[in-house]
Design an enzyme around this catalytic site. Structure first.
Site, PDB file in Angstrom:
ATOM      1  N   GLU A 147      -1.047  22.151  21.431  1.00 50.10           N
ATOM      2  CA  GLU A 147      -0.803  23.690  21.357  1.00 50.10           C
ATOM      3  C   GLU A 147      -2.123  24.305  21.412  1.00 50.10           C
ATOM      4  O   GLU A 147      -3.141  23.834  20.890  1.00 50.10           O
ATOM      5  CB  GLU A 147      -0.090  23.960  20.359  1.00 50.10           C
ATOM      6  CG  GLU A 147      -0.728  23.269  18.666  1.00 50.10           C
ATOM      7  CD  GLU A 147      -1.552  24.113  18.070  1.00 50.10           C
ATOM      8  OE1 GLU A 147      -1.621  25.304  18.538  1.00 50.10           O
ATOM      9  OE2 GLU A 147      -2.366  23.607  17.348  1.00 50.10           O
ATOM     10  N   PHE A 148      -1.933  25.752  21.734  1.00 44.16           N
ATOM     11  CA  PHE A 148      -3.365  26.560  21.664  1.00 44.16           C
ATOM     12  C   PHE A 148      -2.934  28.021  21.001  1.00 44.16           C
ATOM     13  O   PHE A 148      -3.178  29.096  21.352  1.00 44.16           O
ATOM     14  CB  PHE A 148      -3.659  26.578  23.333  1.00 44.16           C
ATOM     15  CG  PHE A 148      -4.165  25.638  24.038  1.00 44.16           C
ATOM     16  CD1 PHE A 148      -5.211  24.913  23.708  1.00 44.16           C
ATOM     17  CD2 PHE A 148      -3.266  25.024  24.938  1.00 44.16           C
ATOM     18  CE1 PHE A 148      -5.871  23.914  24.691  1.00 44.16           C
ATOM     19  CE2 PHE A 148      -3.671  23.730  25.600  1.00 44.16           C
ATOM     20  CZ  PHE A 148      -4.941  23.231  25.347  1.00 44.16           C
ATOM     21  N   LEU A 149      -2.020  27.865  19.880  1.00 51.31           N
ATOM     22  CA  LEU A 149      -1.539  29.054  19.413  1.00 51.31           C
ATOM     23  C   LEU A 149      -2.618  29.545  18.564  1.00 51.31           C
ATOM     24  O   LEU A 149      -2.967  29.079  17.408  1.00 51.31           O
ATOM     25  CB  LEU A 149      -0.346  28.514  18.724  1.00 51.31           C
ATOM     26  CG  LEU A 149       0.990  27.819  19.536  1.00 51.31           C
ATOM     27  CD1 LEU A 149       1.784  27.509  18.400  1.00 51.31           C
ATOM     28  CD2 LEU A 149       1.333  28.527  20.613  1.00 51.31           C
ATOM     29  N   GLU A 151      -2.975  32.195  15.162  1.00 50.17           N
ATOM     30  CA  GLU A 151      -1.977  32.641  14.126  1.00 50.17           C
ATOM     31  C   GLU A 151      -1.822  34.039  14.323  1.00 50.17           C
ATOM     32  O   GLU A 151      -2.799  34.848  14.664  1.00 50.17           O
ATOM     33  CB  GLU A 151      -2.877  32.228  12.630  1.00 50.17           C
ATOM     34  CG  GLU A 151      -2.619  30.973  12.403  1.00 50.17           C
ATOM     35  CD  GLU A 151      -3.162  30.698  10.827  1.00 50.17           C
ATOM     36  OE1 GLU A 151      -3.135  31.447   9.994  1.00 50.17           O
ATOM     37  OE2 GLU A 151      -3.826  29.496  10.778  1.00 50.17           O
ATOM     38  N   LYS A 206      -8.109  20.060  24.350  1.00 51.20           N
ATOM     39  CA  LYS A 206      -7.729  20.919  23.216  1.00 51.20           C
ATOM     40  C   LYS A 206      -8.823  21.032  22.404  1.00 51.20           C
ATOM     41  O   LYS A 206      -9.297  22.337  22.022  1.00 51.20           O
ATOM     42  CB  LYS A 206      -6.811  20.247  22.397  1.00 51.20           C
ATOM     43  CG  LYS A 206      -6.593  20.689  21.144  1.00 51.20           C
ATOM     44  CD  LYS A 206      -5.979  22.013  20.781  1.00 51.20           C
ATOM     45  CE  LYS A 206      -6.046  22.528  19.616  1.00 51.20           C
ATOM     46  NZ  LYS A 206      -5.292  23.213  19.073  1.00 51.20           N
ATOM     47  N   GLY A 255     -20.707  38.821  13.520  1.00 52.28           N
ATOM     48  CA  GLY A 255     -20.368  39.225  12.323  1.00 52.28           C
ATOM     49  C   GLY A 255     -20.287  37.865  11.503  1.00 52.28           C
ATOM     50  O   GLY A 255     -21.167  36.858  11.688  1.00 52.28           O
ATOM     51  N   GLY A 259     -13.309  31.752  10.838  1.00 49.65           N
ATOM     52  CA  GLY A 259     -12.750  30.828   9.770  1.00 49.65           C
ATOM     53  C   GLY A 259     -11.139  30.360  10.252  1.00 49.65           C
ATOM     54  O   GLY A 259     -11.413  30.181  11.542  1.00 49.65           O
ATOM     55  N   CYS A 262      -8.322  25.909  12.364  1.00 51.76           N
ATOM     56  CA  CYS A 262      -8.765  25.001  13.665  1.00 51.76           C
ATOM     57  C   CYS A 262     -10.133  24.943  13.908  1.00 51.76           C
ATOM     58  O   CYS A 262     -10.653  23.698  14.282  1.00 51.76           O
ATOM     59  CB  CYS A 262      -8.011  25.722  14.771  1.00 51.76           C
ATOM     60  SG  CYS A 262      -6.412  25.695  14.683  1.00 51.76           S
ATOM     61  N   LYS A 265     -12.436  22.443  11.554  1.00 52.16           N
ATOM     62  CA  LYS A 265     -11.601  21.273  11.441  1.00 52.16           C
ATOM     63  C   LYS A 265     -11.843  20.635  12.896  1.00 52.16           C
ATOM     64  O   LYS A 265     -12.099  19.326  12.874  1.00 52.16           O
ATOM     65  CB  LYS A 265     -10.159  21.392  11.221  1.00 52.16           C
ATOM     66  CG  LYS A 265      -9.223  20.300  11.365  1.00 52.16           C
ATOM     67  CD  LYS A 265      -7.846  20.895  11.213  1.00 52.16           C
ATOM     68  CE  LYS A 265      -6.665  20.086  11.694  1.00 52.16           C
ATOM     69  NZ  LYS A 265      -6.596  20.034  13.122  1.00 52.16           N
TER      70      LYS A 265
HETATM   71  C1  UDX Z   1      -7.856  29.638  17.224  1.00 52.57           C
HETATM   72  C2  UDX Z   1      -7.749  29.491  18.788  1.00 52.57           C
HETATM   73  O1  UDX Z   1      -7.845  30.886  19.083  1.00 52.57           O
HETATM   74  C3  UDX Z   1      -6.333  28.850  19.122  1.00 52.57           C
HETATM   75  O2  UDX Z   1      -6.363  28.595  20.502  1.00 52.57           O
HETATM   76  C4  UDX Z   1      -6.201  27.328  18.552  1.00 52.57           C
HETATM   77  O3  UDX Z   1      -5.187  26.613  18.946  1.00 52.57           O
HETATM   78  C5  UDX Z   1      -6.213  27.525  16.806  1.00 52.57           C
HETATM   79  O4  UDX Z   1      -7.629  28.226  16.604  1.00 52.57           O
HETATM   80  P1  UDX Z   1      -6.783  31.219  15.292  1.00 52.57           P
HETATM   81  O5  UDX Z   1      -7.771  30.196  14.284  1.00 52.57           O
HETATM   82  O6  UDX Z   1      -5.674  31.516  14.762  1.00 52.57           O
HETATM   83  O7  UDX Z   1      -6.649  30.363  16.788  1.00 52.57           O
HETATM   84  O8  UDX Z   1      -7.763  32.499  15.279  1.00 52.57           O
HETATM   85  P2  UDX Z   1      -8.640  33.098  16.486  1.00 52.57           P
HETATM   86  O9  UDX Z   1      -8.055  34.538  16.761  1.00 52.57           O
HETATM   87  O10 UDX Z   1      -9.024  32.166  17.349  1.00 52.57           O
HETATM   88  O11 UDX Z   1      -9.880  33.613  15.474  1.00 52.57           O
HETATM   89  C6  UDX Z   1     -10.792  32.421  14.708  1.00 52.57           C
HETATM   90  C7  UDX Z   1     -11.916  32.923  14.006  1.00 52.57           C
HETATM   91  O12 UDX Z   1     -12.765  33.650  14.838  1.00 52.57           O
HETATM   92  C8  UDX Z   1     -11.559  34.245  12.932  1.00 52.57           C
HETATM   93  O13 UDX Z   1     -11.987  34.055  11.735  1.00 52.57           O
HETATM   94  C9  UDX Z   1     -12.045  35.431  13.801  1.00 52.57           C
HETATM   95  O14 UDX Z   1     -12.534  36.303  12.609  1.00 52.57           O
HETATM   96  C10 UDX Z   1     -13.248  34.709  14.348  1.00 52.57           C
HETATM   97  N1  UDX Z   1     -13.653  35.784  15.524  1.00 52.57           N
HETATM   98  C11 UDX Z   1     -13.108  35.761  16.805  1.00 52.57           C
HETATM   99  C12 UDX Z   1     -14.834  36.035  15.476  1.00 52.57           C
HETATM  100  O15 UDX Z   1     -15.667  35.918  14.550  1.00 52.57           O
HETATM  101  N2  UDX Z   1     -15.462  36.768  16.420  1.00 52.57           N
HETATM  102  C13 UDX Z   1     -14.737  37.121  17.837  1.00 52.57           C
HETATM  103  O16 UDX Z   1     -15.306  37.639  18.695  1.00 52.57           O
HETATM  104  C14 UDX Z   1     -13.206  36.362  17.823  1.00 52.57           C
END
Ligand code: UDX
Length: 436
Positions: A147-149, A151, A206, A255, A259, A262, A265
């Site tokens: 999956e590539f979802l 949150e 993935k 910034g 966090g 995914c 980990k």
């Molecule tokens: C991520 C992947 O995008 C998704 O495809 C995978 O399956 C699971 O992990 P998610 O953890 O829900 O999804 O959040 P995401 O929107 O990808 O952001 C991850 C982190 O990166 C956040 O803490 C966000 O604040 C940070 N981030 C994101 C940045 O610091 N800068 C950015 O430009 C984008």
């Protein structure tokens, strides 16, 4: 088609719902009785757009059911999607206990039909092959379907994915999977690409996707050290670099770093699998080092500059539009400041109840106080630290911030505000792109 989904956590739940929306009958099972009982009433703590209404709808239509993984109708289906957690162990490798016990119970389900097991969970490279070897005496085949979802928008991502990846060693099973995904593949509007490949390639894809995304963030964060040194503007650098279509504008917000459940980990699991085979991945290992450095840089920036040990924190969740606290940068900053005896005022539009449990002792001693109003939270504080860029912090009233704070210090952990405007309005503005 009828499908059993193992795991009613975020991924299992969203997978179940999307399969139901595509017309299948889904039985989602989990070991957690309380979780299952609540989901059967369309109750969930998951903060996802559209989740509750869709759950209600498909429960009412009886297209979606919830049950216990230890006690469900064996004849319901012989197709099993597995979406249980694979958390990181203390040594950085993946904990496959839940996955292993789930597969063990699936292969033992008494049915004469061949079983198709679709692995949605993120698993170390070679897991599908190992499962095939381990259960080769059983009438079962394994398909890797990662999956590539994201949150907060997981249901939308599940319904409109960029790609579906199917890693297999069994042609009939792949035809079955293509049939399951047919409603999505037939919908020309969402331009989903389908990749049919071998299991190892699917598993690696993935991890590789998350490595690329996390790398983009760590790269722009390393560049922020140079803008800080030479008075460059990191937000402009991001825009200029992102305008190159080969690079693209996404994931270049500099910034506090990434966090969530995914990136950390998966990078750790990937590096560990490689190391177990004597392969070093220096670039990929450095992604995580840079991410950690950003947190240290930010807490040092606060400690070095703030006149008094009292600060307000805006934004606690690991990113906007979710209340998930896993690997949230804000918590790491909070812990660093608590060690230095800071008093903290907290505001977050969707503060998770988990926060209250985690910091109960500090809340009792009033070393941490929670506020519903973001401006009230600033009262008597020397400075404000923005740790998560919720939309309501972006177009904020700078004069109001100045009036409420005892000293006008802003530490912008997400480059949410404009340095020039904030400075013109008489605030002392600090960010990781402006200060080393
Ligand atoms: C991520 C992947 O995008 C998704 O495809 C995978 O399956 C699971 O992990 P998610 O953890 O829900 O999804 O959040 P995401 O929107 O990808 O952001 C991850 C982190 O990166 C956040 O803490 C966000 O604040 C940070 N981030 C994101 C940045 O610091 N800068 C950015 O430009 C984008």
């Amino acid at each position: 088609m009828k499908i059993v989904v193992f795991g009613a956590g975020p991924i299992g739940l969203i997978t179940s719902l999307s399969l139901t929306i595509w017309g299948h009958d889904v039985l989602c099972v989990d070991l957690n009785e309380q979780l299952i009982e609540r989901l059967a009433k369309a109750e969930s703590d998951l903060f996802e757009a559209d989740l509750k209404t869709q759950l209600q709808k498909y429960l009412m239509l009886k297209k979606l059911q919830f049950g216990l993984s230890t006690d469900f109708d064996a004849e319901f289906s012989n197709i099993y999607f597995v979406a249980v957690g694979t958390p990181t162990k203390s040594d950085g490798t993946s904990d496959l206990t839940a996955l292993q016990s789930c597969i063990k119970s699936i292969v033992q389900i008494p049915t004469a039909h061949k079983k198709t097991v679709v692995i949605k969970s993120t698993v170390p490279v070679q897991t599908n092959q190992n499962l095939s070897d381990m259960y080769k005496k059983y009438n079962v085949c394994f398909i890797s379907n990662p999956e590539f979802l994201r949150e907060g928008q997981a249901l939308n991502d599940a319904l409109n994915p960029d790609r579906i990846v199917l890693g297999h060693q069994d042609e009939p099973a792949i035809q079955l999977l293509l049939q399951i995904y047919q409603p999505l593949i037939n919908n020309k509007e969402n331009k989903t690409k389908v990749f049919v490949t071998d299991p190892a390639t699917a598993e690696i894809s993935k991890y590789a996707s998350n490595v690329f995304l996390a790398a983009k963030i760590s790269l722009i964060n390393e560049i922020s050290k140079i803008t800080a040194k030479f008075d460059g503007d990191i937000q402009h650098v991001s825009k200029i670099v992102g305008a190159d279509t080969r690079i693209g504008p996404e994931f270049l917000n500099s910034g506090l770093g990434y966090g969530g459940s995914c990136f950390q980990k998966d990078i750790s699991a990937f590096v560990n699998v490689a190391a177990a085979h004597d392969i070093q991945l220096p670039m990929i290992s450095a992604i995580e080092t840079v991410n950690q450095q950003q947190l240290n840089r930010f807490s040092n920036l606060i400690l070095k500059n703030i006149p008094e040990n009292k600060i307000c924190i805006w934004g606690i969740s690991f990113k906007p539009e979710t209340n998930d606290l896993r690997e949230a940068s804000a918590l790491k900053i909070i812990n660093a400041l608590l060690k230095k005896n800071f008093t903290l005022h907290i505001h977050d539009p969707e503060l998770s109840p988990e926060f209250l449990q985690k910091y109960a002792g500090y809340l009792n001693q009033k070393q941490i106080m929670i506020f519903k109003d973001k401006y009230q939270a600033l009262n008597n504080c020397s400075g404000l630290a923005i740790c998560t860029e919720w939309p309501e912090y972006v177009n904020v009233d700078l004069q109001k911030i100045k009036t409420h704070l005892s000293h006008s210090f802003i530490f912008d952990g997400r480059n949410t505000l404009d340095n020039k405007t904030a400075t013109e309005q008489g605030l002392h503005y600090f960010s990781l792109g402006t200060h080393l």
